[in-house]
Every structure is written in structure tokens, then in C-alpha cells.
Design an enzyme around this catalytic site. Sequence first.
Site, PDB file in Angstrom:
ATOM      1  N   TRP A   1       0.833  -1.213   0.000  1.00 58.98           N
ATOM      2  CA  TRP A   1       0.000   0.000   0.000  1.00 58.98           C
ATOM      3  C   TRP A   1       0.858   1.250   0.000  1.00 58.98           C
ATOM      4  O   TRP A   1       0.549   2.206  -0.724  1.00 58.98           O
ATOM      5  CB  TRP A   1      -0.978  -0.015   1.167  1.00 58.98           C
ATOM      6  CG  TRP A   1      -1.989  -1.124   1.039  1.00 58.98           C
ATOM      7  CD1 TRP A   1      -2.161  -2.184   1.875  1.00 58.98           C
ATOM      8  CD2 TRP A   1      -2.951  -1.302  -0.020  1.00 58.98           C
ATOM      9  NE1 TRP A   1      -3.169  -2.995   1.405  1.00 58.98           N
ATOM     10  CE2 TRP A   1      -3.673  -2.481   0.248  1.00 58.98           C
ATOM     11  CE3 TRP A   1      -3.273  -0.567  -1.181  1.00 58.98           C
ATOM     12  CZ2 TRP A   1      -4.695  -2.953  -0.582  1.00 58.98           C
ATOM     13  CZ3 TRP A   1      -4.286  -1.038  -2.006  1.00 58.98           C
ATOM     14  CH2 TRP A   1      -4.990  -2.208  -1.698  1.00 58.98           C
TER      15      TRP A   1
ATOM     16  N   ASP B   1      -1.604   6.462   6.436  1.00 54.76           N
ATOM     17  CA  ASP B   1      -2.711   5.601   5.988  1.00 54.76           C
ATOM     18  C   ASP B   1      -2.968   4.605   7.107  1.00 54.76           C
ATOM     19  O   ASP B   1      -2.128   3.742   7.399  1.00 54.76           O
ATOM     20  CB  ASP B   1      -2.288   4.881   4.698  1.00 54.76           C
ATOM     21  CG  ASP B   1      -3.322   3.862   4.199  1.00 54.76           C
ATOM     22  OD1 ASP B   1      -4.337   3.659   4.875  1.00 54.76           O
ATOM     23  OD2 ASP B   1      -3.068   3.280   3.125  1.00 54.76           O
TER      24      ASP B   1
ATOM     25  N   LYS C   1     -12.289  -1.684   6.155  1.00 55.19           N
ATOM     26  CA  LYS C   1     -11.482  -2.635   6.906  1.00 55.19           C
ATOM     27  C   LYS C   1     -12.021  -2.766   8.332  1.00 55.19           C
ATOM     28  O   LYS C   1     -12.304  -3.849   8.784  1.00 55.19           O
ATOM     29  CB  LYS C   1     -10.010  -2.197   6.938  1.00 55.19           C
ATOM     30  CG  LYS C   1      -9.407  -1.907   5.560  1.00 55.19           C
ATOM     31  CD  LYS C   1      -9.226  -3.164   4.722  1.00 55.19           C
ATOM     32  CE  LYS C   1      -9.053  -2.880   3.232  1.00 55.19           C
ATOM     33  NZ  LYS C   1      -7.881  -2.135   2.845  1.00 55.19           N
TER      34      LYS C   1
HETATM   35  C1  LIG Z   1      -7.318  -1.697   1.529  1.00 56.80           C
HETATM   36  C2  LIG Z   1      -6.271  -0.683   1.703  1.00 56.80           C
HETATM   37  C3  LIG Z   1      -6.094   0.379   0.794  1.00 56.80           C
HETATM   38  C4  LIG Z   1      -6.936   0.533  -0.458  1.00 56.80           C
HETATM   39  O1  LIG Z   1      -8.229   0.902  -0.124  1.00 56.80           O
HETATM   40  P1  LIG Z   1      -9.325   1.220  -1.245  1.00 56.80           P
HETATM   41  O2  LIG Z   1     -10.430   1.802  -0.429  1.00 56.80           O
HETATM   42  O3  LIG Z   1      -9.660  -0.054  -1.923  1.00 56.80           O
HETATM   43  O4  LIG Z   1      -8.754   2.214  -2.188  1.00 56.80           O
HETATM   44  C5  LIG Z   1      -5.111   1.308   1.067  1.00 56.80           C
HETATM   45  N1  LIG Z   1      -4.328   1.205   2.141  1.00 56.80           N
HETATM   46  C6  LIG Z   1      -4.461   0.197   3.029  1.00 56.80           C
HETATM   47  C7  LIG Z   1      -3.564   0.134   4.205  1.00 56.80           C
HETATM   48  C8  LIG Z   1      -5.420  -0.776   2.835  1.00 56.80           C
HETATM   49  O5  LIG Z   1      -5.547  -1.789   3.708  1.00 56.80           O
END
Ligand SMILES: *Cc1c(COP(=O)(O)O)cnc(C)c1O
Length: 360
Positions: free
Chosen positions: A101, A171, A195
Amino acid sequence: MSRVYNFSAGPAVLPEVVLRQAAAEMLDYQGTGMSVMEMSHRSKPFASIIETAEADLRELMAIPDNYKVLFLQGGATQQFAAIPMNLMQNKVADYIVSGSWSKKAFKEAKLYGDARCIASSEDGNFSYVPNLDNLEISPDADYVYICQNETIYGTRYPKLPDTQGKPLVSDVSSMFLSEPMNVADYGLIYGGVQKNIGPAGVVIVIVRDDLVMEDVLPFTPSIMRYSTQVAAKSLSNTPPAYGIYICGLVFKWLKEMGGLSAMQQRNQEKAAILYDYLDSSRLFKATARKEDRSLMNVPFVTGDAELDALFVAEAKNHNIESIKGHRSVGGMRASIYNAMPKEGVEALVAYMAEFEKIHG
Ligand SMILES: *Cc1c(COP(=O)(O)O)cnc(C)c1O
């Protein structure tokens, strides 16, 4: 009706009481005679839904007044672009690459300016968080970027990097609301909610107000400017209204559960059940370095791809769903977010022990 233990990394398990409440309110939300899905985002009931959601999130995370909270669309991935577009005044940013990511975010940022990778753990297949001591922060960096919990490799920052005064951008998609955070340590915190918070379609951005600037990269679409969304209180266009409503219900649930310290304790207990078993097992091994282990995503392998496949295939018989690992790590991954009950982790460990007895 029977519910499975769903270990999916995302979209992922939600609290059953929240789903029940949403079901009960589906046809008639609090006497309005309609579903939240059918309601104008400019209506009074929806204004109350989004304002209450923000207030509850602020309370849960103790968000200081000089931070703005946005409920946006486009997922975490859109923020990979929005962050450099909005924050790259000097067109320089430092990225720590600890998994897929952060690697994707780094690659995206390079489209807009001079994004620099100042530390990486790719050499070890991202099984650890890079060393955070003596980082060479660029003197003209607009921000330093991390992905604090790498969903795929199951690592989590054991501490925050010293950014030498530069805003830290994090993030937190796969650890959002799993433990208390000191928001003031960050310039910007963001995450997709699918998540650990709600249904796919909502991304939450918490941004310090001095980073909400008019002076962004000139091609930045209006809709992706934080200034646009702050001025409109996330209602510049139609927001992901139903998703925000579910997030709001989850915030209420978290408050009832005792808030983020209580969640952290529960999450530590759940993770310990699984890691303790993995550490004592002669068949299964956790793949992430011990000091950097995530409380939320736990990848593990047997070391034998065929046995891994058998373990995944037979999991269904034990009411265990979505335990297959990401293709880049292989093996298995158990995502044990806030809404995963302790009983689910115990059921997984019981199945692992049984499997080990037969195949170990
Ligand atoms: C799932 C995830 C993403 C991507 O998320 P989307 O909403 O599908 O764009 C980005 N960063 C992390 C840490 C993730 O777990």
C-alpha cells in the site's frame, strides 16, 4: 440464520448489533417513512446523521479542534493522489515504503512531484517495518508518508518516525479505531472504512487545518481539494450517505464498548491468542517480524503450499471464511478487526490445533 467467522481483510466483518439495527431501520428510519438510502443528503435527518457521526468520531479519537474531519468517496486509493495534489507545495515528499500500500502511494505521488523513498523493507518481502532511526528527511519535504499498518504483510509501526517537524501523513485503513492515537502527532490521518469501520465506499480524512490550502497543485480537481470539501462539510456533491450512516452506528457501538482503550485491550487479547499459538506451533509460523506484528492482520504459513491450500479448503467446515492469504505472501491471513469476536479467534486456533495434530 447462521453467521460465519469472517476473517476477510476487507470489506470485512461488522458488529452484528449494528447490522441488526440497520436492518430494523431499513424501511423506516426513525419515523421518516423512508430508508437512509432514499433520503436527500440535504435533508434534516441526514444532516443529523453526518453531524452526529463526526461528533462521535471526534470524541472517540479525541480529535483536536484544529483538525477537520471529512467523509469522502474514492477509497484510500484516491487519497494516494489527493495527498500529493493538496500538500506538495514544494513538490517534494518523503515516503517510507513498508508494503504494497505504501509502495502504491509512493508510485502515485511520483506522478505529481519529487517523491522520495527514504526507507524500504522490500528486500525482506515487507516482513518488517524499516529502521526508523537516522532517517534522511528531505529539508524541503512537504510531508513524510507512512502506511502505519500494512494489511497484506501484517506489520504495524512499533513507533512513529521522527519527521523533524514535517507533517506526518498516515494511511491507517486497516487499524482505524483499533486503539487510541494521538491525532496531534500527525498532519493528516486517513483510511478507507471497509477494513475496520463500515461498508466500502467511504474514506475518512482527518487533516490539520493549516494543511487545508487554496494553493494546491494547479490541476487538482475541485472535488479532490480538501478546501472544497472542508467548506462544504463533505457535502460538495452527494456523499456516500448510507455508508456514513453505518459508520455512525459503528461509532456508537465503539462508545458503548468503552471507547478505543477498551478496544485496544480486546484487540491485544485476541491477537495474543493467535500469536501465542503460532509461536508454540511446530506446523504454523507467523510471517511478520515479532516486534512489528499487527494486531489486526495476522499472516501465517505452514511452509508447504499444498498444506496451506488444504487448510484453507477445510476451513469452511469450521465456519471459518476468507482465511486465504494475499497472493504476494501466500499461506493464510486472519484479519481480526474490532468486530471479530474473541470466540472467532478461539475457533480458528482450535481448528489450527486439530489440523496440526493430523498433519503436523
Ligand atoms: C485496503 C487498503 C487500501 C486501499 O483501499 P481502497 O479503499 O480499496 O482504495 C489502502 N491502504 C491500506 C492500508 C489498505 O488496507
